[in-house]
Design a protein around this motif. Sequence first.
Motif, PDB file in Angstrom:
ATOM      1  N   LEU A  32       0.812  -1.217   0.000  1.00 50.15           N
ATOM      2  CA  LEU A  32       0.000   0.000   0.000  1.00 50.15           C
ATOM      3  C   LEU A  32       0.846   1.269   0.000  1.00 50.15           C
ATOM      4  CD1 LEU A  32      -2.777  -1.049   2.552  1.00 50.15           C
ATOM      5  CD2 LEU A  32      -2.841  -1.151   0.059  1.00 50.15           C
ATOM      6  N   SER A  33       2.154   1.108  -0.187  1.00 48.01           N
ATOM      7  CA  SER A  33       3.047   2.276  -0.104  1.00 48.01           C
ATOM      8  C   SER A  33       2.883   3.216  -1.293  1.00 48.01           C
ATOM      9  CB  SER A  33       4.501   1.814  -0.003  1.00 48.01           C
ATOM     10  OG  SER A  33       4.842   1.000  -1.107  1.00 48.01           O
ATOM     11  N   ILE A  34       2.418   2.698  -2.429  1.00 49.01           N
ATOM     12  CA  ILE A  34       2.144   3.540  -3.599  1.00 49.01           C
ATOM     13  C   ILE A  34       0.630   3.617  -3.754  1.00 49.01           C
ATOM     14  CG2 ILE A  34       2.499   3.863  -6.072  1.00 49.01           C
ATOM     15  CD1 ILE A  34       5.036   2.226  -5.865  1.00 49.01           C
ATOM     16  N   THR A  35       0.084   4.779  -3.552  1.00 49.36           N
ATOM     17  CA  THR A  35      -1.371   4.917  -3.414  1.00 49.36           C
ATOM     18  C   THR A  35      -2.074   5.308  -4.707  1.00 49.36           C
ATOM     19  OG1 THR A  35      -1.129   7.240  -2.721  1.00 49.36           O
ATOM     20  CG2 THR A  35      -1.107   5.549  -0.994  1.00 49.36           C
ATOM     21  N   GLU A  36      -1.333   5.342  -5.814  1.00 44.36           N
ATOM     22  CA  GLU A  36      -1.937   5.691  -7.099  1.00 44.36           C
ATOM     23  C   GLU A  36      -1.512   4.677  -8.151  1.00 44.36           C
ATOM     24  OE1 GLU A  36      -2.209  10.545  -6.907  1.00 44.36           O
ATOM     25  OE2 GLU A  36      -0.284   9.634  -7.413  1.00 44.36           O
ATOM     26  N   PRO A  45      10.651   6.193 -10.404  1.00 38.57           N
ATOM     27  CA  PRO A  45      10.532   6.411  -8.957  1.00 38.57           C
ATOM     28  C   PRO A  45      10.759   7.884  -8.630  1.00 38.57           C
ATOM     29  CG  PRO A  45      12.725   5.617  -9.473  1.00 38.57           C
ATOM     30  CD  PRO A  45      11.958   5.621 -10.786  1.00 38.57           C
ATOM     31  N   PRO A  46      10.518   8.304  -7.411  1.00 41.00           N
ATOM     32  CA  PRO A  46      10.842   9.683  -7.024  1.00 41.00           C
ATOM     33  C   PRO A  46      12.324   9.966  -7.257  1.00 41.00           C
ATOM     34  CG  PRO A  46       9.484   8.635  -5.356  1.00 41.00           C
ATOM     35  CD  PRO A  46       9.882   7.558  -6.313  1.00 41.00           C
ATOM     36  N   LEU A  47      12.633  11.130  -7.838  1.00 45.19           N
ATOM     37  CA  LEU A  47      14.015  11.452  -8.218  1.00 45.19           C
ATOM     38  C   LEU A  47      14.607  12.577  -7.391  1.00 45.19           C
ATOM     39  CD1 LEU A  47      13.610  11.202 -12.109  1.00 45.19           C
ATOM     40  CD2 LEU A  47      14.476   9.468 -10.521  1.00 45.19           C
ATOM     41  N   SER A  48      13.872  13.063  -6.408  1.00 49.49           N
ATOM     42  CA  SER A  48      14.383  14.125  -5.536  1.00 49.49           C
ATOM     43  C   SER A  48      13.783  13.958  -4.156  1.00 49.49           C
ATOM     44  CB  SER A  48      14.040  15.505  -6.108  1.00 49.49           C
ATOM     45  OG  SER A  48      12.629  15.707  -6.081  1.00 49.49           O
ATOM     46  N   GLU A  49      14.369  14.613  -3.190  1.00 47.00           N
ATOM     47  CA  GLU A  49      13.833  14.533  -1.826  1.00 47.00           C
ATOM     48  C   GLU A  49      12.423  15.106  -1.760  1.00 47.00           C
ATOM     49  OE1 GLU A  49      14.997  13.056   1.095  1.00 47.00           O
ATOM     50  OE2 GLU A  49      16.216  12.128  -0.475  1.00 47.00           O
ATOM     51  N   GLY A  50      12.185  16.134  -2.567  1.00 45.71           N
ATOM     52  CA  GLY A  50      10.845  16.701  -2.606  1.00 45.71           C
ATOM     53  C   GLY A  50       9.820  15.717  -3.140  1.00 45.71           C
ATOM     54  N   PHE A  56       5.438  10.206   0.307  1.00 49.13           N
ATOM     55  CA  PHE A  56       5.275   9.879   1.720  1.00 49.13           C
ATOM     56  C   PHE A  56       4.021  10.535   2.279  1.00 49.13           C
ATOM     57  CE2 PHE A  56       7.370  10.090   6.182  1.00 49.13           C
ATOM     58  CZ  PHE A  56       6.694   8.939   6.558  1.00 49.13           C
ATOM     59  N   ASP A  57       3.781  11.775   1.890  1.00 47.35           N
ATOM     60  CA  ASP A  57       2.584  12.484   2.363  1.00 47.35           C
ATOM     61  C   ASP A  57       1.302  11.794   1.894  1.00 47.35           C
ATOM     62  OD1 ASP A  57       4.109  14.342   3.660  1.00 47.35           O
ATOM     63  OD2 ASP A  57       4.009  15.847   2.051  1.00 47.35           O
ATOM     64  N   TRP A  82      10.182   0.813  -2.242  1.00 48.71           N
ATOM     65  CA  TRP A  82      10.997   0.144  -3.260  1.00 48.71           C
ATOM     66  C   TRP A  82      10.490  -1.260  -3.547  1.00 48.71           C
ATOM     67  CZ3 TRP A  82      13.319   2.826  -6.549  1.00 48.71           C
ATOM     68  CH2 TRP A  82      14.071   3.950  -6.235  1.00 48.71           C
ATOM     69  N   TRP A  83       9.978  -1.950  -2.534  1.00 45.96           N
ATOM     70  CA  TRP A  83       9.416  -3.275  -2.768  1.00 45.96           C
ATOM     71  C   TRP A  83       8.226  -3.191  -3.715  1.00 45.96           C
ATOM     72  CZ3 TRP A  83      11.337  -7.822  -2.580  1.00 45.96           C
ATOM     73  CH2 TRP A  83      12.251  -8.200  -1.602  1.00 45.96           C
ATOM     74  N   GLU A  84       7.294  -2.291  -3.444  1.00 53.60           N
ATOM     75  CA  GLU A  84       6.097  -2.173  -4.280  1.00 53.60           C
ATOM     76  C   GLU A  84       6.454  -1.634  -5.664  1.00 53.60           C
ATOM     77  OE1 GLU A  84       2.047  -2.106  -5.546  1.00 53.60           O
ATOM     78  OE2 GLU A  84       3.269  -3.311  -4.178  1.00 53.60           O
ATOM     79  N   TRP A  85       7.357  -0.666  -5.727  1.00 51.77           N
ATOM     80  CA  TRP A  85       7.750  -0.124  -7.022  1.00 51.77           C
ATOM     81  C   TRP A  85       8.423  -1.203  -7.871  1.00 51.77           C
ATOM     82  CZ3 TRP A  85      12.493   0.585  -9.497  1.00 51.77           C
ATOM     83  CH2 TRP A  85      12.454   1.388 -10.645  1.00 51.77           C
ATOM     84  N   GLY A  86       9.271  -2.005  -7.238  1.00 49.38           N
ATOM     85  CA  GLY A  86       9.927  -3.094  -7.958  1.00 49.38           C
ATOM     86  C   GLY A  86       8.929  -4.113  -8.480  1.00 49.38           C
TER      87      GLY A  86
END
Length: 335
Positions: A32-36, A45-50, A56-57, A82-86
């Motif tokens: 459930l870490s990726i909600t879309e 994947p996210p490429l910056s801290e922002g 995360f938000d 990273w698990w879900e993205w992978g």
Amino acid sequence: MRPVRVWLYAVAALIVLMVVVGGATRLTESGLSITEWKPVTGALPPLSEGAWQVEFDKYRQIPQYQQVNRGMSLDEFKYIFWWEWGHRLLGRLIGFVFLIPFLFFLWRGLIDRALGWKLAGLFVLGGLQGAVGWWMVASGLVNRVDVSQYRLASHLTLACLILAATVAVAVSLKPLRRPEVAPHWLRGYSRLLFAVVVLQIFLGGLVAGLDAGLTYTTWPLMDGHLVPPIENLLVQQPVWRNFFENVLTVQFNHRLVAYLLLALALGHWLSARRARGMVARRALVLLVLVCAQASLGIMTLIHQVPLDIALAHQFGATIVLIAATVNLVRINEAT
């Protein structure tokens, strides 16, 4: 046809990897870490801290974070992300590995009309599997802290059916070197064995979805009983809900079907010994694999679902399914 077979076996291997990574995603509670669901842009994947903070938000808005993981750090979130993205990236990779060679083989005339329709059907099923995966994830984003066991079991079972169909097509492209003879009734036996393997995988998905493997962790007894009291097995109303939502009943059914599968595999081997060619050898291999898978299931249970043994058990399920599929195809080709 050899290039086509090799390609299909490579796709099957990736599907096996997909099933195992999906198991890891479930066991690490990463799903459930990726909600879309972004089939195209989500490949990056996210490429910056922002960008990480934005993801995360989004995760912090769902019940799993608020009720289970409140206070999680950004680094801890990255681990489950990273698990879900992978897992999702692997699904996209399988789509490309299937589609590009498929179009190439069509262009070169290596695939006839009948085979082309079968392969097109597999591609459609792969796309459906992606949609079912999101349907599963969506069930855990509102009003619950995990995904629906119904949807998880459906997602796992469909993946395994796609795996079996891929293997079946690949095997059928290589004619038998020597004629094999098998009794006609053994064909029906092989179909029954295959169906029970699929049923057991579905039940395993229910067990995983309910975390039922963490509840009764002794074997062969469950809560001190070989067969739990019927009033505990059927405590929920209506009665059918117990088979899908009662942790005791779901785990007990998974055990029962394991015993049934073992008995069927043994009976199949004893019957196949009278056949010629590779029929008996394949039956023996299937029996050995079922025994090994049952042992892994017991170890997973009594050690309370450690990641390594649990993933080995999930991997074992795909190997048993592949063996049952090859056995089914070859017996039905025998005279």
